[in-house]
Write a protein that holds these residues in place. Structure first.
Motif, PDB file in Angstrom:
ATOM      1  N   LEU A 266      22.852  46.115  39.959  1.00 13.97           N
ATOM      2  CA  LEU A 266      21.548  47.089  40.149  1.00 13.97           C
ATOM      3  C   LEU A 266      22.102  48.475  39.962  1.00 13.97           C
ATOM      4  CD1 LEU A 266      20.163  45.278  43.176  1.00 13.97           C
ATOM      5  CD2 LEU A 266      18.967  45.479  40.865  1.00 13.97           C
ATOM      6  N   GLU A 267      23.054  48.782  40.459  1.00 15.20           N
ATOM      7  CA  GLU A 267      23.777  50.229  40.537  1.00 15.20           C
ATOM      8  C   GLU A 267      24.023  50.710  38.818  1.00 15.20           C
ATOM      9  OE1 GLU A 267      27.284  50.298  42.828  1.00 15.20           O
ATOM     10  OE2 GLU A 267      26.182  50.785  44.586  1.00 15.20           O
ATOM     11  N   LYS A 268      24.435  49.693  38.172  1.00 20.29           N
ATOM     12  CA  LYS A 268      24.593  49.766  36.581  1.00 20.29           C
ATOM     13  C   LYS A 268      23.400  50.297  35.830  1.00 20.29           C
ATOM     14  CE  LYS A 268      25.545  47.055  32.567  1.00 20.29           C
ATOM     15  NZ  LYS A 268      26.092  45.647  32.296  1.00 20.29           N
ATOM     16  N   HIS A 269      22.202  49.883  36.590  1.00 19.41           N
ATOM     17  CA  HIS A 269      20.923  49.934  35.957  1.00 19.41           C
ATOM     18  C   HIS A 269      20.066  50.971  36.743  1.00 19.41           C
ATOM     19  CE1 HIS A 269      21.140  47.073  32.651  1.00 19.41           C
ATOM     20  NE2 HIS A 269      21.920  46.287  33.552  1.00 19.41           N
ATOM     21  N   ASN A 270      20.966  51.782  37.592  1.00 22.55           N
ATOM     22  CA  ASN A 270      20.393  52.918  38.335  1.00 22.55           C
ATOM     23  C   ASN A 270      19.435  52.419  39.455  1.00 22.55           C
ATOM     24  OD1 ASN A 270      22.000  54.995  37.241  1.00 22.55           O
ATOM     25  ND2 ASN A 270      20.738  54.641  35.383  1.00 22.55           N
ATOM     26  N   LYS A 271      19.344  51.446  40.131  1.00 24.91           N
ATOM     27  CA  LYS A 271      18.280  50.762  40.978  1.00 24.91           C
ATOM     28  C   LYS A 271      19.092  50.692  42.491  1.00 24.91           C
ATOM     29  CE  LYS A 271      15.486  49.971  37.602  1.00 24.91           C
ATOM     30  NZ  LYS A 271      14.545  50.941  37.390  1.00 24.91           N
ATOM     31  N   LYS A 272      18.127  51.030  43.189  1.00 25.31           N
ATOM     32  CA  LYS A 272      18.410  51.098  44.686  1.00 25.31           C
ATOM     33  C   LYS A 272      18.061  49.818  45.321  1.00 25.31           C
ATOM     34  CE  LYS A 272      17.773  55.941  44.917  1.00 25.31           C
ATOM     35  NZ  LYS A 272      16.822  56.970  45.612  1.00 25.31           N
ATOM     36  N   ILE A 273      18.634  49.397  46.635  1.00 19.36           N
ATOM     37  CA  ILE A 273      18.282  48.129  47.348  1.00 19.36           C
ATOM     38  C   ILE A 273      17.585  48.470  48.587  1.00 19.36           C
ATOM     39  CG2 ILE A 273      19.211  46.250  48.608  1.00 19.36           C
ATOM     40  CD1 ILE A 273      21.599  46.014  46.662  1.00 19.36           C
ATOM     41  N   LYS A 274      16.482  47.895  48.844  1.00 21.07           N
ATOM     42  CA  LYS A 274      15.751  47.903  50.246  1.00 21.07           C
ATOM     43  C   LYS A 274      15.856  46.551  50.684  1.00 21.07           C
ATOM     44  CE  LYS A 274      13.240  49.127  53.365  1.00 21.07           C
ATOM     45  NZ  LYS A 274      13.785  49.942  54.642  1.00 21.07           N
ATOM     46  N   ASN A 275      16.381  46.210  51.678  1.00 21.44           N
ATOM     47  CA  ASN A 275      16.287  44.965  52.525  1.00 21.44           C
ATOM     48  C   ASN A 275      15.139  45.110  53.347  1.00 21.44           C
ATOM     49  OD1 ASN A 275      18.870  44.052  51.386  1.00 21.44           O
ATOM     50  ND2 ASN A 275      19.718  45.370  52.686  1.00 21.44           N
TER      51      ASN A 275
END
Length: 257
Positions: free
Chosen positions: A224-233
């Protein structure tokens, strides 16, 4: 001001309306509410088997903007909620049924210019709509395409299905293969990563549970970081397959509506 999401599953801004299984944990609904997301809690479709009766990705497909292709026997309450929000419901040709492959007619993983599905069993009206929009169909043997695929962007995907993974790589797309299991789906051994995720903004992918509870957390986080995305749990528990978080509307300025 709200606007219909143009590209299914891939909002550009903050999501303000989404669909999830109405049987999802209360903590997940509450967290989405705190983020300003109105949730349409999908009613159960008793023609499906119990584990997926409330999974919206089994009986509807967001085509684009205000257009949704929906099964003729989709739950009335969910239909009414979508209509109330201004969506144009396009009646599909196939009634969904309990037994595979009668349950997968609308379970299509859509990302930008691609629609990934088992073409043989996909609803004919939906296929025609995709053809009219010049969407490329990627045909796979796995029927539960949307359940099995976590969409990261129009060219990147996460899946635990070996066949899907190989097909995506062959198509020149970026894909991460993770281990199966470790996702709750009551009534079955386990659920799938596509059904346990969905975007809540242009750069933030939400998970129905806590991603750290998955053994492939580090690999998923790096991808996800590779594709510039953040995580929300959305809560602290094990990931839960809820038939996908389906984003439908997003926040837009008046000049963009």
């Amino acid at each position: 001001m709200d606007a219909f999401i143009k590209s299914p599953n891939l909002p550009e801004d903050k999501v303000t309306l989404a669909v999830v299984d109405g049987r999802v944990r209360k903590s997940i609904i509450e967290e989405m509410g705190r983020m300003g997301i109105e949730v349409i809690k999908a009613d159960v479709c008793k023609d499906l088997y119990e584990a997926v009766q409330g999974h919206a990705d089994m009986f509807m497909h967001h085509l684009r903007g205000k257009d949704i292709v929906i099964a003729p026997n989709a739950p009335i309450g969910t239909r009414n909620a979508l209509s109330k929000h201004g969506f144009n419901l396009i009646e599909g040709d196939r009634v969904i049924t309990r037994k595979y492959p009668g349950d997968i007619a609308y379970n299509v993983a859509r990302a930008a210019n691609y629609a990934i599905c088992n073409k043989r069993y996909t609803d004919t009206k939906l296929l025609q709509c995709l053809h009219d929009l010049d969407i490329k169909i990627i045909d796979i043997s796995q029927g539960y395409a949307k359940c099995s695929i976590c969409i990261v962007n129009g060219d990147a995907f996460i899946t635990s299905d070996e066949g899907i993974y190989k097909t995506l790589i062959k198509e020149g797309l970026d894909a991460l293969k993770i281990s199966p299991g470790n996702i709750e789906l009551k009534g079955l051994d386990y659920g799938f990563i596509g059904g346990a995720s969905g975007f809540i903004s242009g750069d933030t992918l939400a998970f129905t549970g806590h991603l750290k509870r998955h053994p492939d957390y580090a690999a998923i986080k790096n991808f996800l970081e590779k594709h510039n995305k953040k995580i929300k749990n959305l809560d602290e528990y094990e990931l839960m397959d809820t038939g996908t978080i389906i984003p439908l509307k997003e926040q837009k300025g008046e000049e963009n509506c």
